[in-house]
Design an enzyme around this catalytic site. Structure first.
Site, PDB file in Angstrom:
ATOM      1  N   ASP A   1       5.337   1.640  -3.339  1.00  0.00           N
ATOM      2  CA  ASP A   1       4.723   1.682  -4.661  1.00  0.00           C
ATOM      3  C   ASP A   1       4.497   0.264  -5.172  1.00  0.00           C
ATOM      4  O   ASP A   1       5.448  -0.502  -5.350  1.00  0.00           O
ATOM      5  CB  ASP A   1       5.657   2.450  -5.600  1.00  0.00           C
ATOM      6  CG  ASP A   1       5.115   2.607  -7.006  1.00  0.00           C
ATOM      7  OD1 ASP A   1       4.051   2.033  -7.310  1.00  0.00           O
ATOM      8  OD2 ASP A   1       5.758   3.310  -7.802  1.00  0.00           O
TER       9      ASP A   1
ATOM     10  N   ASP B   1      -6.539  -3.902  -5.486  1.00  0.00           N
ATOM     11  CA  ASP B   1      -7.641  -3.109  -4.924  1.00  0.00           C
ATOM     12  C   ASP B   1      -7.280  -1.637  -5.067  1.00  0.00           C
ATOM     13  O   ASP B   1      -6.822  -0.990  -4.135  1.00  0.00           O
ATOM     14  CB  ASP B   1      -7.842  -3.491  -3.458  1.00  0.00           C
ATOM     15  CG  ASP B   1      -8.965  -2.706  -2.802  1.00  0.00           C
ATOM     16  OD1 ASP B   1      -9.724  -2.028  -3.520  1.00  0.00           O
ATOM     17  OD2 ASP B   1      -9.085  -2.768  -1.560  1.00  0.00           O
TER      18      ASP B   1
ATOM     19  N   SER C   1      -7.935   2.486  -6.486  1.00  0.00           N
ATOM     20  CA  SER C   1      -8.937   3.520  -6.721  1.00  0.00           C
ATOM     21  C   SER C   1      -9.012   3.772  -8.221  1.00  0.00           C
ATOM     22  O   SER C   1      -8.448   3.033  -9.025  1.00  0.00           O
ATOM     23  CB  SER C   1      -8.585   4.798  -5.943  1.00  0.00           C
ATOM     24  OG  SER C   1      -7.260   5.194  -6.202  1.00  0.00           O
TER      25      SER C   1
ATOM     26  N   GLU D   1       0.861  -1.192   0.000  1.00  0.00           N
ATOM     27  CA  GLU D   1       0.000   0.000   0.000  1.00  0.00           C
ATOM     28  C   GLU D   1       0.892   1.235   0.000  1.00  0.00           C
ATOM     29  O   GLU D   1       1.798   1.354   0.820  1.00  0.00           O
ATOM     30  CB  GLU D   1      -0.913  -0.010   1.223  1.00  0.00           C
ATOM     31  CG  GLU D   1      -1.563   1.322   1.566  1.00  0.00           C
ATOM     32  CD  GLU D   1      -2.483   1.840   0.464  1.00  0.00           C
ATOM     33  OE1 GLU D   1      -2.343   3.031   0.103  1.00  0.00           O
ATOM     34  OE2 GLU D   1      -3.322   1.064  -0.035  1.00  0.00           O
TER      35      GLU D   1
END
Length: 340
Positions: A186, A205, A207, A155
Site C-alpha cells: 500500500d 501514477d 488510476s 505498487e
C-alpha cells in the site's frame, strides 16, 4: 501469475456501471450471448459486439470504444479486474476495473510527461519514489536520468506487475534497471513510514479516485508526500481531465496549496485513449529552493547505449514541457482562484 487466459470477443460480459461492480463480491456474470457465466467482468459494448467500450459514472453520457481483435488475458486480483486485449488500432491495451490504463500506441504521452515534467524541473535528482505505476512505464522513463541512484516503486497489485512484464515488455523494461527496488504494498502506508526528507521526487501514477486509488487523492496522503520530500523536492501526481473533472481538480489544487509551500502548478497532456483525450498532472514542490516547473533545468540522457532496451523519446521535449502549463481560460480561472 496464471497462464495466459484467452476468450472470444462474444464470450465477454456486458459492462456494468462501476458502482455495481463495487457492490459485487466477485460473483459470476452473464455473457453477452447468454452462453454460460464467467467471473471476470469487462467493458464490451452490448450495442456493438466485438468492441470494448469504456463506460463509467466518472464520465457520464459518453464512452470511448476500441475494436477488439483478441482477448489476451482476463483475471481478478485482490484489488481489481485486469484485462489485456489486442486492439485493431492501438496495439495491446491494459484495462483495470473497466478503465484503460495504457495502450502500446499512446502510452508514451502519459509515461514521458508524468516523469519528465518533475524530474527535468530540478537539478540532479538522486532518489525517486513511484507510487502505483505497476506497468513499469514510469520506471522506464526515470531510468533515462543518469543522476538517479535509487528508484523505489510501491505498487499494491502484483498482478499488474506480472501482466505488464508478460504482455507489455517494452513498457515493463524499467524493472530490469538495477536501481529499481519493487515493494508490493500500500503506497499510503509506505509513505507514512518513509523517513522525512528521503526523496528528491515522488511520482504518483494512480488510476481514478475510486476503489484502491481513492486515498491517493486525499489530503493526508499529500501530507505524507510533503514530509517524505527533501527541501525543494517535487511531486507529480495524475490529476484527471480538465474537460470532465474540474470539481476534482479544484479540490486537489486546494489541498496541494494548503500543504506544499513551494510551487503548485497544473499541467496536461494529450492521450487519445483516455476519457476526453487529455489527462492532467499536479506538480508541487516542498518548502526550500524555489522550483519553476515551467522551465526545465535538467536534460535527459539521450545516449541510448547507456539506457538498456530504451527506445528514443516519442513525446516529451523542452518545448512541450513548457507548453503543458498553458491552460484554457475556463481551467485557468478555476485553478488561479485557489491561489493563496
Amino acid at each position: 501469475m496464471s497462464s495466459t487466459q484467452e476468450a472470444s470477443v462474444t464470450d465477454l460480459p456486458v459492462k456494468r456501471p462501476r458502482e455495481a461492480e463495487e457492490d459485487n463480491n466477485g460473483g459470476a456474470m452473464e455473457t453477452e450471448n447468454g452462453g454460460g457465466e464467467i467471473k471476470e467482468p469487462s467493458c464490451m459494448s452490448s450495442i456493438i459486439p466485438g468492441w470494448f467500450s469504456e463506460i463509467s459514472p466518472m464520465w457520464p453520457g459518453e464512452a470511448h470504444s476500441l475494436k477488439v481483435e483478441k482477448i489476451l488475458f482476463q483475471g481478478k486480483s485482490d484489488y481489481q479486474d485486469v484485462i489485456v486485449f489486442q486492439s485493431a488500432t492501438y496495439g495491446k491495451v491494459l484495462v483495470l476495473d473497466g478503465v484503460i490504463q495504457l495502450t502500446e500506441r499512446d502510452e508514451c504521452a502519459y509515461q514521458e510527461m508524468i516523469t519528465h515534467l518533475p524530474l527535468c524541473s530540478i537539478s540532479n535528482p538522486k532518489k525517486v519514489l513511484v507510487i502505483g505505476g505497476g506497468d513499469g512505464g514510469v520506471l522506464r522513463e526515470v531510468a533515462r536520468h543518469s543522476s538517479v541512484e535509487q528508484i523505489d516503486i510501491c505498487e499494491i497489485d502484483k498482478m499488474v506487475v506480472d501482466v505488464a512484464k508478460q504482455y507489455f515488455p517494452n513498457v515493463a523494461v524499467g524493472y530490469e534497471d538495477p536501481r529499481v527496488n519493487l515493494i508490493i504494498g500500500d503506497g499510503v502506508a509506505f509513505l507514512k513510514n518513509a523517513a522525512e526528507g528521503t526523496y528528491d521526487a515522488v511520482i504518483v501514477d494512480s488510476s481514478d479516485p475510486i476503489g484502491p486509488a481513492k486515498e491517493l487523492f486525499e489530503k493526508p496522503f499529500f501530507e505524507s508526500v510533503n514530509r517524505a520530500l527533501r527541501p525543494g523536492g517535487v511531486v507529480c501526481t495524475q490529476a484527471e481531465s480538465l474537460w470532465l473533472h474540474m470539481d476534482i481538480i479544484e479540490d486537489i489544487v486546494s489541498n496541494c496549496r494548503d500543504i506544499f509551500k513551494g510551487s503548485v502548478n497544473y499541467a496536461w497532456t494529450s492521450v487519445p485513449t483516455y476519457p476526453s483525450g487529455v489527462i492532467g498532472f499536479m506538480l508541487c514542490s516542498s518548502e526550500g529552493p524555489q522550483v519553476d516547473f515551467k522551465k526545465p533545468v535538467s536534460l535527459i540522457d539521450t545516449d541510448e547505449s547507456s539506457i538498456k532496451s530504451h527506445c528514443p523519446l516519442k513525446y516529451y521535449n523542452a518545448e512541450i514541457h513548457s507548453a503543458a502549463f498553458c491552460l484554457p481560460s475556463f481551467a485557468k480561472k478555476v485553478i488561479d482562484s485557489k491561489a493563496n
